[in-house]
Design a protein around this motif. Structure first.
Motif, PDB file in Angstrom:
ATOM      1  N   GLU A 115      -3.140 -15.375  12.545  1.00  0.00           N
ATOM      2  CA  GLU A 115      -3.292 -16.709  11.956  1.00  0.00           C
ATOM      3  C   GLU A 115      -4.049 -16.656  10.626  1.00  0.00           C
ATOM      4  O   GLU A 115      -3.598 -17.166   9.625  1.00  0.00           O
ATOM      5  CB  GLU A 115      -4.060 -17.567  12.971  1.00  0.00           C
ATOM      6  CG  GLU A 115      -4.068 -19.031  12.600  1.00  0.00           C
ATOM      7  CD  GLU A 115      -4.794 -19.858  13.656  1.00  0.00           C
ATOM      8  OE1 GLU A 115      -5.518 -19.292  14.494  1.00  0.00           O
ATOM      9  OE2 GLU A 115      -4.638 -21.094  13.603  1.00  0.00           O
ATOM     10  N   TRP A 116      -5.198 -15.969  10.629  1.00  0.00           N
ATOM     11  CA  TRP A 116      -6.042 -15.896   9.441  1.00  0.00           C
ATOM     12  C   TRP A 116      -6.175 -14.458   8.957  1.00  0.00           C
ATOM     13  O   TRP A 116      -6.127 -13.527   9.754  1.00  0.00           O
ATOM     14  CB  TRP A 116      -7.449 -16.410   9.760  1.00  0.00           C
ATOM     15  CG  TRP A 116      -7.498 -17.877  10.036  1.00  0.00           C
ATOM     16  CD1 TRP A 116      -7.510 -18.458  11.270  1.00  0.00           C
ATOM     17  CD2 TRP A 116      -7.536 -18.930   9.080  1.00  0.00           C
ATOM     18  NE1 TRP A 116      -7.554 -19.816  11.142  1.00  0.00           N
ATOM     19  CE2 TRP A 116      -7.580 -20.148   9.805  1.00  0.00           C
ATOM     20  CE3 TRP A 116      -7.542 -18.993   7.687  1.00  0.00           C
ATOM     21  CZ2 TRP A 116      -7.630 -21.379   9.183  1.00  0.00           C
ATOM     22  CZ3 TRP A 116      -7.599 -20.227   7.072  1.00  0.00           C
ATOM     23  CH2 TRP A 116      -7.640 -21.399   7.811  1.00  0.00           C
ATOM     24  N   VAL A 117      -6.399 -14.329   7.632  1.00  0.00           N
ATOM     25  CA  VAL A 117      -6.559 -12.988   7.054  1.00  0.00           C
ATOM     26  C   VAL A 117      -7.763 -12.999   6.110  1.00  0.00           C
ATOM     27  O   VAL A 117      -7.894 -13.906   5.275  1.00  0.00           O
ATOM     28  CB  VAL A 117      -5.300 -12.573   6.261  1.00  0.00           C
ATOM     29  CG1 VAL A 117      -5.438 -11.148   5.742  1.00  0.00           C
ATOM     30  CG2 VAL A 117      -4.042 -12.719   7.116  1.00  0.00           C
ATOM     31  N   TYR A 118      -8.622 -12.007   6.283  1.00  0.00           N
ATOM     32  CA  TYR A 118      -9.718 -11.817   5.338  1.00  0.00           C
ATOM     33  C   TYR A 118      -9.549 -10.429   4.737  1.00  0.00           C
ATOM     34  O   TYR A 118      -9.309  -9.459   5.465  1.00  0.00           O
ATOM     35  CB  TYR A 118     -11.085 -11.915   6.036  1.00  0.00           C
ATOM     36  CG  TYR A 118     -12.190 -11.660   5.063  1.00  0.00           C
ATOM     37  CD1 TYR A 118     -12.629 -12.667   4.202  1.00  0.00           C
ATOM     38  CD2 TYR A 118     -12.746 -10.396   4.938  1.00  0.00           C
ATOM     39  CE1 TYR A 118     -13.608 -12.420   3.260  1.00  0.00           C
ATOM     40  CE2 TYR A 118     -13.724 -10.133   3.996  1.00  0.00           C
ATOM     41  CZ  TYR A 118     -14.149 -11.153   3.159  1.00  0.00           C
ATOM     42  OH  TYR A 118     -15.104 -10.899   2.215  1.00  0.00           O
ATOM     43  N   GLY A 119      -9.630 -10.321   3.416  1.00  0.00           N
ATOM     44  CA  GLY A 119      -9.424  -9.010   2.819  1.00  0.00           C
ATOM     45  C   GLY A 119     -10.361  -8.701   1.671  1.00  0.00           C
ATOM     46  O   GLY A 119     -10.846  -9.605   0.976  1.00  0.00           O
ATOM     47  N   TYR A 120     -10.625  -7.428   1.503  1.00  0.00           N
ATOM     48  CA  TYR A 120     -11.322  -6.938   0.312  1.00  0.00           C
ATOM     49  C   TYR A 120     -10.538  -5.735  -0.192  1.00  0.00           C
ATOM     50  O   TYR A 120     -10.160  -4.858   0.587  1.00  0.00           O
ATOM     51  CB  TYR A 120     -12.766  -6.517   0.635  1.00  0.00           C
ATOM     52  CG  TYR A 120     -13.402  -5.875  -0.567  1.00  0.00           C
ATOM     53  CD1 TYR A 120     -13.857  -6.660  -1.631  1.00  0.00           C
ATOM     54  CD2 TYR A 120     -13.480  -4.480  -0.678  1.00  0.00           C
ATOM     55  CE1 TYR A 120     -14.384  -6.058  -2.770  1.00  0.00           C
ATOM     56  CE2 TYR A 120     -14.011  -3.889  -1.812  1.00  0.00           C
ATOM     57  CZ  TYR A 120     -14.459  -4.689  -2.854  1.00  0.00           C
ATOM     58  OH  TYR A 120     -14.960  -4.112  -3.983  1.00  0.00           O
ATOM     59  N   SER A 121     -10.265  -5.741  -1.487  1.00  0.00           N
ATOM     60  CA  SER A 121      -9.486  -4.639  -2.037  1.00  0.00           C
ATOM     61  C   SER A 121     -10.073  -4.213  -3.367  1.00  0.00           C
ATOM     62  O   SER A 121     -10.655  -5.035  -4.075  1.00  0.00           O
ATOM     63  CB  SER A 121      -8.050  -5.129  -2.235  1.00  0.00           C
ATOM     64  OG  SER A 121      -7.289  -4.074  -2.741  1.00  0.00           O
ATOM     65  N   SER A 122      -9.922  -2.944  -3.707  1.00  0.00           N
ATOM     66  CA  SER A 122     -10.339  -2.542  -5.047  1.00  0.00           C
ATOM     67  C   SER A 122      -9.625  -1.264  -5.478  1.00  0.00           C
ATOM     68  O   SER A 122      -8.975  -0.600  -4.674  1.00  0.00           O
ATOM     69  CB  SER A 122     -11.863  -2.361  -5.124  1.00  0.00           C
ATOM     70  OG  SER A 122     -12.238  -1.152  -4.553  1.00  0.00           O
ATOM     71  N   ARG A 123      -9.754  -1.003  -6.777  1.00  0.00           N
ATOM     72  CA  ARG A 123      -9.203   0.241  -7.335  1.00  0.00           C
ATOM     73  C   ARG A 123     -10.383   1.164  -7.564  1.00  0.00           C
ATOM     74  O   ARG A 123     -11.177   0.963  -8.487  1.00  0.00           O
ATOM     75  CB  ARG A 123      -8.491  -0.096  -8.659  1.00  0.00           C
ATOM     76  CG  ARG A 123      -7.923   1.110  -9.364  1.00  0.00           C
ATOM     77  CD  ARG A 123      -7.287   0.721 -10.680  1.00  0.00           C
ATOM     78  NE  ARG A 123      -8.157  -0.123 -11.492  1.00  0.00           N
ATOM     79  CZ  ARG A 123      -7.938  -0.426 -12.760  1.00  0.00           C
ATOM     80  NH1 ARG A 123      -6.866   0.008 -13.362  1.00  0.00           N
ATOM     81  NH2 ARG A 123      -8.777  -1.192 -13.436  1.00  0.00           N
ATOM     82  N   LEU A 124     -10.506   2.163  -6.712  1.00  0.00           N
ATOM     83  CA  LEU A 124     -11.696   3.027  -6.789  1.00  0.00           C
ATOM     84  C   LEU A 124     -11.551   4.069  -7.887  1.00  0.00           C
ATOM     85  O   LEU A 124     -12.516   4.463  -8.511  1.00  0.00           O
ATOM     86  CB  LEU A 124     -11.928   3.714  -5.445  1.00  0.00           C
ATOM     87  CG  LEU A 124     -12.229   2.777  -4.265  1.00  0.00           C
ATOM     88  CD1 LEU A 124     -12.327   3.576  -2.972  1.00  0.00           C
ATOM     89  CD2 LEU A 124     -13.525   2.009  -4.486  1.00  0.00           C
ATOM     90  N   ARG A 125     -10.306   4.548  -8.094  1.00  0.00           N
ATOM     91  CA  ARG A 125     -10.089   5.563  -9.133  1.00  0.00           C
ATOM     92  C   ARG A 125      -9.191   5.005 -10.218  1.00  0.00           C
ATOM     93  O   ARG A 125      -8.145   4.437  -9.919  1.00  0.00           O
ATOM     94  CB  ARG A 125      -9.415   6.808  -8.533  1.00  0.00           C
ATOM     95  CG  ARG A 125     -10.316   7.607  -7.634  1.00  0.00           C
ATOM     96  CD  ARG A 125      -9.662   8.922  -7.283  1.00  0.00           C
ATOM     97  NE  ARG A 125     -10.364   9.575  -6.206  1.00  0.00           N
ATOM     98  CZ  ARG A 125     -11.363  10.444  -6.367  1.00  0.00           C
ATOM     99  NH1 ARG A 125     -11.748  10.785  -7.571  1.00  0.00           N
ATOM    100  NH2 ARG A 125     -11.950  10.990  -5.324  1.00  0.00           N
ATOM    101  N   ARG A 126      -9.608   5.207 -11.462  1.00  0.00           N
ATOM    102  CA  ARG A 126      -8.794   4.753 -12.595  1.00  0.00           C
ATOM    103  C   ARG A 126      -7.885   5.859 -13.113  1.00  0.00           C
ATOM    104  O   ARG A 126      -6.882   5.606 -13.749  1.00  0.00           O
ATOM    105  CB  ARG A 126      -9.699   4.250 -13.732  1.00  0.00           C
ATOM    106  CG  ARG A 126     -10.069   2.816 -13.507  1.00  0.00           C
ATOM    107  CD  ARG A 126     -11.386   2.359 -14.040  1.00  0.00           C
ATOM    108  NE  ARG A 126     -11.805   1.225 -13.231  1.00  0.00           N
ATOM    109  CZ  ARG A 126     -11.483  -0.034 -13.482  1.00  0.00           C
ATOM    110  NH1 ARG A 126     -10.752  -0.356 -14.532  1.00  0.00           N
ATOM    111  NH2 ARG A 126     -11.884  -1.010 -12.685  1.00  0.00           N
TER     112      ARG A 126
END
Ligand SMILES: NC(=O)c1ccc[n+]([C@@H]2O[C@H](COP(=O)([O-])OP(=O)(O)OC[C@H]3O[C@@H](n4cnc5c(N)ncnc54)[C@H](O)[C@@H]3O)[C@@H](O)[C@H]2O)c1
Length: 425
Positions: free
Chosen positions: A204-215
């Motif tokens: 039903e619900w979504v919680y997220g954290y995302s990132s680009r660790l390497r450039r």
């Protein structure tokens, strides 16, 4: 359909070639008469290599083409099998589906929810079958895990955990996996959201954290004993921490870090009221392991053990009688003698899982039924990832429904604009 089913393969890279091995395996089951009539790749050498593999394995050299359109003009095609970069799926699939040609598309269905919906709409308009080539859930270990969950052998599910760490600073299989459209988080994690959906249904619900660790990432090649290391500037995220919640309190947790160097980690488990289950990585053939603590296990708990497991897992004991309930007839044909686990190389297991997804899709084409992983399931696995990425940008939990209904597209807007579909639908 009376004669053989004519298949056209589009995209002859890593997965396209594996699909030819899948067709080879499928031909040995004898359930459908199929013919690979053509192979398409914008790189002529790849089409030629794929045609050579097909000639060797399937005893017939398919015609080679540089574009889908060229192939469709020249050949009589029943099914297009799309194995190209994710950002092209919606373009190629719509071109075939709108002409009424059935389409099996490698996962993920498309690069955004909007792109997925465009493909589903094209299938509806063309009256053609749409299938998503989702091989992971076909692994016997996942069939058994799903059966154990449904049987309620350990009570209700409390939570699901999928963790993967690895990747280091390497270019992950291809440079397109580091671009925003069809990046590695979607490319890999849509398998896991499909598994979550397969085991537990739609959250039903979504919680997220995302990132680009390497450039910057590197491709490495051994050229005549010399290491050639080439840098690649990266656009796409390589970390996703997503939590999916269900009515009734069940939680599915997905944590993937593809920048982690050194020792990697892979883990999938389901935790129930009365025990737990560890499911092995697809194509390894390991057994599904379960653990059910007894009252005396609890009685014997030390202070240290109170917050930790109390009984080690062991392979789930499946009886000969259970087997027909757990596995379908194609799985049993391809994995003879199957109980819990199998002993095959990665390549053997891989082509069997591909054959299984193809058999399911071809059944739908010939019987008019729906494939197990069609547009709905393909859309859902993409939407669950996009919901987590949208949540990360919005800084709040999002309802999966908001994402499916295109009410939130802040993260995906940039990709949709790049794909030229921002206002389509
Ligand atoms: N299910 C799995 O286990 C699994 C594993 C790997 C890849 N995949 C999926 O398979 C698909 C392809 O991945 P890959 O690793 O094979 O990529 P790849 O880059 O190795 O191959 C893609 C091929 O498509 C060709 N191509 C791209 N656009 C084209 C076009 N418009 N017309 C004709 N040819 C075109 C490219 O030249 C390339 O040869 C992706 O959707 C990926 O997610 C699935």
């Amino acid at each position: 359909m009376t004669g053989p089913i004519n298949i056209l393969l589009v995209g002859c890279g890593l997965m396209g070639k594996r699909h030819i091995h899948g067709l080879w395996e499928l031909s040995r089951v004898g359930a459908h008469k199929v013919q690979l009539v053509g192979v398409v790749d914008k790189v002529p050498e790849r089409a030629a290599e794929a045609a050579g593999i097909a000639e060797r394995l399937l005893s017939r050299r398919p015609a080679e083409f540089g574009s889908l359109q060229g192939a469709l003009e020249a050949l009589d095609v029943d099914v297009v099998d799309i194995c190209t970069d994710v950002s092209t799926h919606h373009i190629l699939a719509r071109a075939a589906l709108e002409r009424g040609i059935h389409c099996l598309i490698e996962k993920p269905l498309a690069a955004t929810v909007r792109a997925c919906r465009l493909v589903i709409e094209a299938a509806r308009r063309g009256g053609a079958k749409l299938g998503v080539a989702e091989n992971y859930r076909r692994d016997p270990s996942n069939r058994l895990a799903k059966w154990i969950i449904e049987k309620g052998a350990f009570g209700h599910v409390l939570d699901f955990l999928q963790v993967q760490l690895g990747g280091g600073d390497a270019v992950l299989l291809s440079s397109w996996r580091h671009s925003k459209a069809g990046g590695i988080i979607l490319d890999l994690c849509c398998h896991y959201t499909d598994i979550i959906n397969y085991y537990l249904g739609e959250p039903e619900w979504v919680y997220g954290y995302s990132s680009r660790l390497r450039r910057i990432r590197y491709s490495r090649e051994d050229v005549g004993g010399e290491l050639v290391k080439r840098p690649l500037e990266v656009e796409a995220e390589d970390l996703l921490d997503a939590t999916f919640t269900y009515r009734g309190g069940c939680v599915a947790k997905l944590y993937v870090n593809l920048s982690s160097a050194g020792v990697g980690l892979y883990h999938r488990s389901v935790h129930f009221e009365d025990g737990s289950m560890i499911v092995p990585q697809e194509r390894t053939g390991g057994p599904v392991m379960t653990s059910r603590p007894t009252d005396s296990d609890y009685l014997g708990l030390t202070t240290m053990g109170v917050f930790l497991g109390v009984r080690p897992a062991e392979p789930y004991r499946l009886t000969e009688q259970d087997v027909a309930e757990v596995y379908d007839r194609y799985t049993l044909k391809l994995f003879p003698g199957l109980l819990n686990g199998y002993s095959l190389s990665f390549q053997e297991a891989d082509r069997k899982l591909i054959a299984l997804e193809m058999l399911d899709f071809l059944d739908s084409v010939t019987t008019g039924g729906e494939p197990e992983t069609g547009g709905v399931e393909g859309l859902l696995s993409v939407a669950m990832i996009m919901a987590a990425l949208e949540s990360s940008v919005a800084g709040r939990r999002v309802a999966l429904r908001e994402v499916l209904d295109l009410k939130i597209e802040e993260y995906q807007g940039q990709i949709n604009r790049q794909l030229g579909i921002a206002s389509d639908l």
